[in-house]
Design an enzyme around this catalytic site. Structure first.
Site, PDB file in Angstrom:
ATOM      1  N   LYS A 150       0.829  -1.209   0.000  1.00 28.72           N
ATOM      2  CA  LYS A 150       0.000   0.000   0.000  1.00 28.72           C
ATOM      3  C   LYS A 150       0.863   1.259   0.000  1.00 28.72           C
ATOM      4  CE  LYS A 150      -1.602   1.651   4.154  1.00 28.72           C
ATOM      5  NZ  LYS A 150      -1.330   3.072   4.431  1.00 28.72           N
TER       6      LYS A 150
ATOM      7  N   CYS B 256      -4.083  13.033  12.800  1.00 28.14           N
ATOM      8  CA  CYS B 256      -4.923  11.840  12.724  1.00 28.14           C
ATOM      9  C   CYS B 256      -4.757  11.096  14.034  1.00 28.14           C
ATOM     10  CB  CYS B 256      -4.556  10.987  11.529  1.00 28.14           C
ATOM     11  SG  CYS B 256      -2.971  10.185  11.709  1.00 28.14           S
TER      12      CYS B 256
ATOM     13  N   ARG C 125       1.168  14.892  12.971  1.00 26.43           N
ATOM     14  CA  ARG C 125       1.537  14.717  11.574  1.00 26.43           C
ATOM     15  C   ARG C 125       1.616  16.022  10.768  1.00 26.43           C
ATOM     16  NH1 ARG C 125      -0.803   9.225   9.274  1.00 26.43           N
ATOM     17  NH2 ARG C 125       1.259   9.223   8.322  1.00 26.43           N
TER      18      ARG C 125
ATOM     19  N   ASP D 194       4.963   0.942  11.933  1.00 24.14           N
ATOM     20  CA  ASP D 194       3.741   0.291  11.443  1.00 24.14           C
ATOM     21  C   ASP D 194       3.601  -1.160  11.920  1.00 24.14           C
ATOM     22  OD1 ASP D 194       3.075   2.625  10.158  1.00 24.14           O
ATOM     23  OD2 ASP D 194       3.781   1.987   8.184  1.00 24.14           O
TER      24      ASP D 194
HETATM   25  N1  EPU Z   1       7.059  14.880  10.216  1.00 28.52           N
HETATM   26  C1  EPU Z   1       7.345  16.205  10.463  1.00 28.52           C
HETATM   27  N2  EPU Z   1       7.160  17.091   9.445  1.00 28.52           N
HETATM   28  C2  EPU Z   1       6.735  16.735   8.196  1.00 28.52           C
HETATM   29  C3  EPU Z   1       6.465  15.372   7.954  1.00 28.52           C
HETATM   30  C4  EPU Z   1       6.628  14.458   8.987  1.00 28.52           C
HETATM   31  O1  EPU Z   1       7.744  16.581  11.558  1.00 28.52           O
HETATM   32  O2  EPU Z   1       6.602  17.592   7.328  1.00 28.52           O
HETATM   33  C5  EPU Z   1       7.234  13.899  11.299  1.00 28.52           C
HETATM   34  C6  EPU Z   1       5.971  13.090  11.591  1.00 28.52           C
HETATM   35  O3  EPU Z   1       5.104  13.761  12.471  1.00 28.52           O
HETATM   36  C7  EPU Z   1       6.552  11.819  12.173  1.00 28.52           C
HETATM   37  C8  EPU Z   1       7.827  11.626  11.363  1.00 28.52           C
HETATM   38  O4  EPU Z   1       8.160  12.923  10.854  1.00 28.52           O
HETATM   39  O5  EPU Z   1       6.897  12.017  13.516  1.00 28.52           O
HETATM   40  C9  EPU Z   1       7.717  10.633  10.226  1.00 28.52           C
HETATM   41  O6  EPU Z   1       6.561  10.934   9.423  1.00 28.52           O
HETATM   42  P1  EPU Z   1       6.524  10.645   7.874  1.00 28.52           P
HETATM   43  O7  EPU Z   1       6.338  11.929   7.132  1.00 28.52           O
HETATM   44  O8  EPU Z   1       7.696   9.812   7.480  1.00 28.52           O
HETATM   45  O9  EPU Z   1       5.182   9.804   7.716  1.00 28.52           O
HETATM   46  P2  EPU Z   1       4.341   9.723   6.376  1.00 28.52           P
HETATM   47  O10 EPU Z   1       5.245   9.798   5.227  1.00 28.52           O
HETATM   48  O11 EPU Z   1       3.209  10.664   6.446  1.00 28.52           O
HETATM   49  C10 EPU Z   1       4.474   7.126   6.049  1.00 28.52           C
HETATM   50  C11 EPU Z   1       3.527   5.974   6.012  1.00 28.52           C
HETATM   51  C12 EPU Z   1       3.012   5.678   7.420  1.00 28.52           C
HETATM   52  C13 EPU Z   1       4.211   5.365   8.314  1.00 28.52           C
HETATM   53  C14 EPU Z   1       5.187   6.540   8.293  1.00 28.52           C
HETATM   54  C15 EPU Z   1       6.455   6.285   9.077  1.00 28.52           C
HETATM   55  C16 EPU Z   1       2.509   6.094   3.827  1.00 28.52           C
HETATM   56  C17 EPU Z   1       1.293   6.316   3.006  1.00 28.52           C
HETATM   57  N3  EPU Z   1       2.394   6.283   5.137  1.00 28.52           N
HETATM   58  O12 EPU Z   1       3.732   8.251   6.515  1.00 28.52           O
HETATM   59  O13 EPU Z   1       2.203   4.516   7.309  1.00 28.52           O
HETATM   60  O14 EPU Z   1       3.780   5.119   9.627  1.00 28.52           O
HETATM   61  O15 EPU Z   1       5.568   6.818   6.923  1.00 28.52           O
HETATM   62  O16 EPU Z   1       7.101   5.168   8.603  1.00 28.52           O
HETATM   63  O17 EPU Z   1       3.551   5.726   3.307  1.00 28.52           O
HETATM   64  C18 EPU Z   1       0.400   3.094   7.839  1.00 28.52           C
HETATM   65  O18 EPU Z   1       0.615   2.480   6.786  1.00 28.52           O
HETATM   66  O19 EPU Z   1      -0.404   2.670   8.709  1.00 28.52           O
HETATM   67  C19 EPU Z   1       1.062   4.374   8.075  1.00 28.52           C
HETATM   68  C20 EPU Z   1       0.614   5.251   8.963  1.00 28.52           C
END
Ligand code: EPU
Length: 439
Positions: A22, A120, A125, A323
């Site tokens: 996914k 969320c 996030r 995850d």
């Molecule tokens: N963060 C920031 N600033 C930003 C973006 C993120 O501070 O601009 C912080 C977040 O709050 C968090 C950390 O950085 O503490 C990591 O967040 P990340 O941006 O890497 O998360 P994401 O890209 O939004 C993806 C997965 C998540 C998974 C996370 C971490 C997808 C669609 N989602 O989210 O998957 O938990 O990386 O590995 O790829 C899931 O599948 O259930 C899921 C939540």
């Protein structure tokens, strides 16, 4: 509303094939906005999040077709109206990964209006790093009435640092990488996310004609090109689905086989499982030569009767994935002694703790850590969790618990697991999807 009714206590056995990831499929789908030619993705799982992303791309002028009956589960995306650039709140609020259209829209259409995803159930996030990346490439980005409004006549290559307080950002890296493919000059992303889904995206982009190197390491270099073309691509198997079913086997003291298992992407989990007493070994597929590709192996899971307690810290890849944190917590409830889990990506991602307590688990939460006193027999209870992976942890607990567990709000699981009840039934679990009044 759908719920899972699980009669616990059955040892799992049998075989299941892991589907496409996914978290790879979603950014890869968004990347199709970078070309006017068709992009055909194979092994795209039939999930609510994929349907949501298809709907979003539909509103952005794409024709999307997902053939879920085809064994290859192909999904074809073709841009038919490149004038659209609005990702509305109504879709973005349902799926946070909608943010990954930002970079592709800006690069190809020169502008984007994407609803701020907001927090969320797993935490705040923020998206500051995404915005920082777009600005570094020369885009003007403002926040207007809950929307990220971005313009750029020409994106220019730049050095972009994507480290934040919790490490890098996976979808932020995807966004900057996509935007940089069509920028003028070279972009260097420092502190890029190293997740295998980022490497998968880079492979797709390169197949489309992009020039991306270093993906999967903290420094990604993108040399901008004039245009990208369509292509056909098979997405990587889902490491989180694989990890979930490996632990489902272990929690029931079962022995299962999984095909298409991305062992190479599971090192941190395998390390912890070995310490716990769970073996995951490659085996030969039926009548086929052993698969050398460590991303698509057939493996057998077997566990010792006595599970050892361990310490787990979630970290960015190649560390232990957040995850899989809820699932390993359920497993450690069965270990013989005290375990400690510390969550370093989403320090509030513990929705499953209160529900596991209702099932008789012995857990103490202290800030971002949870102390687990194992070896308690879990007992069945009606439970619910408002998050996909927390719900997966509860299903695992239900498989081990004595009695009948009702896991409510299965729609969270449907976002990320393709027919979970079917997979578990095939592996011998007594689990049914039932219709229950909303709770
Ligand atoms: N963060 C920031 N600033 C930003 C973006 C993120 O501070 O601009 C912080 C977040 O709050 C968090 C950390 O950085 O503490 C990591 O967040 P990340 O941006 O890497 O998360 P994401 O890209 O939004 C993806 C997965 C998540 C998974 C996370 C971490 C997808 C669609 N989602 O989210 O998957 O938990 O990386 O590995 O790829 C899931 O599948 O259930 C899921 C939540």
């Amino acid at each position: 509303m759908d719920a899972f009714e699980i009669h616990g206590g059955r040892r799992l056995s049998g075989r299941w094939r892991i589907g496409g990831a996914k978290n790879s499929a979603l950014p890869l789908m968004a990347a199709s906005l970078l070309t006017d030619e068709p992009v055909v993705l194979s092994d795209v799982p039939n999930l609510v999040d994929i349907t949501n992303m298809s709907a979003l791309l539909g509103t952005l002028g794409c024709h999307v077709e997902h053939d879920t009956q085809d064994p290859d589960q192909t999904l074809t995306i073709e841009v038919t109206d490149p004038s659209q650039y609005l990702a509305e709140y109504d879709i973005v609020r349902r799926m946070r990964a909608s943010i990954c259209v930002l970079g592709p829209l800006l690069a190809r259409r020169g502008r984007a209006r994407v609803s701020m995803p907001g927090g969320c159930n797993i935490g705040d996030r923020p998206v500051d790093l995404h915005i920082r990346g777009m600005r570094a490439l020369g885009a003007e980005v403002n926040l207007e009435e809950g929307y990220i409004v971005a313009h750029a006549t020409h994106l220019r290559g730049a050095r972009v640092f994507l480290g934040g307080p919790f490490g890098s950002t996976v979808l932020g890296t995807a966004n900057v990488m996509c935007a940089a493919t069509l920028a003028q000059g070279t972009t260097v992303i420092e502190s890029a996310a190293c997740e295998p889904e980022i490497a998968d995206l880079a492979t797709l982009l390169n197949q489309m004609g992009a020039r991306v190197s270093g993906a999967g390491t903290p420094r990604v270099v993108v040399d901008g090109v004039e245009r990208l073309a369509g292509t056909r691509y098979t997405i990587m198997p889902d490491r989180i689905e694989a990890g979930t079913y490996i632990m489902a086997s272990a929690i029931t003291n079962g022995s299962i086989e999984l095909e298409n298992c991305p062992m190479d992407a599971l090192s941190a989990l395998l390390d912890r499982l070995e310490a716990i007493g769970v073996d995951v070994e490659p085996v030969q597929s039926d009548g086929q030569a052993p698969v050398d590709d460590r991303f698509r192996q057939t493996v057998r899971v077997a566990s010792k009767r006595r599970l050892e307690p361990v310490q787990v810290v979630t970290q960015p890849y190649p560390g232990f994935p957040t995850d899989l944190q809820a699932q390993i917590m359920a497993l450690l409830c069965q270990a013989d002694g005290n375990s400690l889990i510390t969550e370093k990506i989403f320090p509030d991602r513990f929705l499953h703790v209160a529900e596991l307590l209702r099932m008789g688990a012995n857990l103490i939460r202290l800030g971002p850590s949870v102390l687990i006193s194992g070896s308690r027999q879990l007992s069945a209870a009606p439970v619910m969790a408002s998050d996909l992976r927390a719900s997966a942890g509860l299903v695992l607990a239900g498989l081990a618990a004595q009695g009948t567990t009702l896991v409510n709000r299965v729609y969270h699981l449907d976002r990320g697991y393709d027919r979970m009840e079917l997979a578990l039934q095939k592996l011998g679990a007594d689990i049914q999807r039932v219709d229950r009044p909303a709770v």
